[in-house]
Design an enzyme around this catalytic site. Structure first.
Site, short mmCIF file in Angstrom:
data_model
loop_
_atom_site.label_atom_id
_atom_site.label_comp_id
_atom_site.label_asym_id
_atom_site.label_seq_id
_atom_site.Cartn_x
_atom_site.Cartn_y
_atom_site.Cartn_z
CB SER A 4 -5.34 5.07 -8.71
OG SER A 4 -4.10 5.71 -8.88
CE LYS B 155 1.14 5.09 -11.66
NZ LYS B 155 0.96 3.65 -11.60
N GLY C 275 5.90 0.16 -11.30
CA GLY C 275 6.93 0.87 -10.54
C GLY C 275 6.66 2.36 -10.43
CG ASN D 55 -1.35 3.19 -3.44
OD1 ASN D 55 -1.53 2.20 -2.73
ND2 ASN D 55 -1.06 3.11 -4.72
CB CYS E 98 2.42 0.78 -4.44
SG CYS E 98 3.37 0.35 -5.91
CE LYS F 81 -6.46 0.74 -4.94
NZ LYS F 81 -6.22 1.37 -6.22
CG ASN G 85 -3.20 -1.53 -4.82
OD1 ASN G 85 -3.09 -1.75 -6.02
ND2 ASN G 85 -2.61 -0.52 -4.23
N GLY H 187 -8.24 -7.70 -12.16
CA GLY H 187 -9.26 -8.23 -13.07
C GLY H 187 -10.10 -9.34 -12.44
N GLY I 34 -11.63 -4.14 -8.01
CA GLY I 34 -11.12 -5.49 -8.24
C GLY I 34 -12.09 -6.31 -9.06
N GLY I 35 -11.88 -6.35 -10.36
CA GLY I 35 -12.67 -7.25 -11.21
C GLY I 35 -14.04 -6.77 -11.57
C1 DHB Z 1 1.70 0.67 -8.94
C2 DHB Z 1 0.92 -0.45 -8.82
C3 DHB Z 1 -0.11 -0.46 -7.91
O1 DHB Z 1 -0.94 -1.53 -7.76
C4 DHB Z 1 -0.31 0.64 -7.11
O2 DHB Z 1 -1.26 0.63 -6.20
C5 DHB Z 1 0.46 1.75 -7.24
C6 DHB Z 1 1.47 1.77 -8.17
C7 DHB Z 1 2.81 0.71 -9.88
O3 DHB Z 1 3.57 -0.25 -9.96
O4 DHB Z 1 2.98 1.77 -10.53
#
Ligand code: DHB
Length: 309
Positions: free
Chosen positions: A20, A44, A71, A124, A127, A162, A191, A219, A247-248
C-alpha cells in the site's frame, strides 16, 4: 512451479503483490497493478474525506530505498468503494487499507468495506506521517483494544493489521496477545520506518519539506528490521495467523528470506516505485527459480523453515 499462497483463507496466485502507498491511489494506477503480475490489488490507505497530502517535495528516491512523508493523499473512501466493482473483473483479491482519525472513523470505514466486494481489509495502524495529539494509536494497546472491540462485529471479511517496526520484542508479545484475543487472521509487517531523517550534506538541508524533514524510510535499508519482525511474529503466532512480509523486497532472494522467516506472502513497495509493474513478475520468477533449485515444490514446504545455529 507455482508460488500460490493463502492469506486468511483467501487464495493468491503468487507470493508477490504491491504494498500500500506506492502508485495505488488513482483508478489508473490501480488498473496498472491489476494488469500486472501482482497477485492482488492493494489499495492506498484511505481516509473518510479526500486528502491532497503534505506539501512537496514530500518523497525522494535513495540509492538503497525510498523516503517519504506523503501525508495520506487519497481520493476518500467513497471513491474507492466506487472503483472496486471496476477492479473486480481482474479476478484478483482486492485489499482495502483504512486510516481513521478517531475510533468512530475507523468504524465507518470498516463497515463500508465490509459491505463492499473487497476480499480483505487492512487497518493501517502505523502511518508514520500524521501528527497526532498524544501517543499514536499503534503504541497505545488500550486504544487498539477499544478499536478492535468496536470493529470486530461489522462483517465477515478478514481484517488484518498493518504494523510498525517493533524494536523491542516485548511489544510484539503485547500485540500478539491482542491478535489472539480478537481473532485477527492476518498481519502485515512492517510499515515504513517513521521518525527517520535524510540530510543533504551539500546543501545542508533536509530533503523533504513536511514536518521539518522527518519521514518514513523504506527499501533495502529496512529489510533486516522487517525480517526480524516477521520472524518474531512467526515464532509467536505459528500458523494461526497469516503474515505478510513488507520491507526491502527487491529480488527473489529477498522474498525467499521472508519465506524462510515465516511470511505467507510479501508486498513490494520501493521496488515497484523504482522499477514499475514488471517487478512483480521478475521477483516471482526469481523466487520460483530458487525454490526449484532447492527442491521445494510449494511455498508451504519452505515457509518458516529457517534453522537456528
Ligand atoms: C503514508 C505513509 C505510510 O507509511 C503509511 O503507512 C500510510 C500513509 C502517507 O504518508 O501517506
Amino acid at each position: 512451479m507455482s508460488t500460490k499462497t493463502k492469506i486468511a483463507g483467501i487464495e493468491f496466485d503468487s507470493y508477490i503483490f504491491n504494498a500500500s502507498g506506492i502508485k495505488d491511489d488513482t483508478f489508473e494506477e490501480l488498473e496498472e497493478i491489476a494488469k500486472s503480475k501482482s497477485s492482488a490489488i492493494m489499495l492506498k490507505s484511505c481516509t473518510i474525506g479526500p486528502r491532497k497530502g503534505n506539501e512537496e517535495p514530500r518523497e525522494i528516491n535513495l540509492p538503497l530505498g525510498y523516503f517519504q512523508s506523503e501525508g495520506l493523499p487519497n481520493l476518500g473512501y467513497k471513491k474507492y468503494l466506487e472503483l472496486i466493482p471496476k477492479l473486480k473483473k481482474y479476478k484478483k483479491p482486492i485489499i482495502a487499507s483504512v486510516v481513521g482519525f478517531s475510533l468512530e472513523e475507523y468504524r465507518i470505514l470498516i463497515k463500508a468495506f465490509q459491505e463492499s466486494e473487497v476480499d480483505l481489509i487492512e487497518i493501517n495502524l502505523s502511518c508514520p506521517n500524521i501528527v497526532e495529539e498524544g501517543l499514536p494509536i499503534v503504541y497505545d494497546f488500550e486504544k487498539i483494544k477499544e478499536l478492535l472491540d468496536k470493529i470486530s462485529n461489522l462483517g465477515e471479511k478478514p481484517i488484518g493489521l498493518k504494523l510498525p517496526a517493533y524494536l523491542c520484542y516485548v511489544l510484539q508479545e503485547k500485540m500478539v496477545n491482542l491478535i489472539e484475543q480478537y481473532d485477527i487472521p492476518f498481519i502485515s509487517s512492517i510499515n515504513s520506518v517513521g521518525n527517520s531523517l535524510i540530510i543533504d550534506p551539500e546543501k545542508e538541508t533536509t530533503v523533504i519539506k513536511p514536518q521539518r524533514g522527518f519521514g518514513g524510510l523504506s527499501g533495502d535499508y529496512i529489510k533486516p528490521i522487517a525480517l526480524g519482525n516477521v520472524r518474531r511474529f512467526y515464532e509467536l503466532l505459528k500458523d494461526e495467523v497469516s503474515i505478510i512480509g513488507v520491507g526491502g523486497i527487491r529480488t527473489g532472494q529477498d522474498a525467499f528470506e521472508f519465506l524462510l522467516a515465516g511470511a505467507d506472502a510479501v508486498q513490494v513497495g520501493t521496488t515497484f516505485e523504482k522499477e514499475g509493474p514488471s517487478c512483480f513478475e521478475r521477483i516471482n520468477k526469481e523466487l520460483e527459480e530458487i525454490l526449484q533449485k532447492k527442491g521445494y515444490t510449494s511455498i508451504q514446504e519452505a515457509k518458516g523453515k529457517l534453522e537456528y545455529l
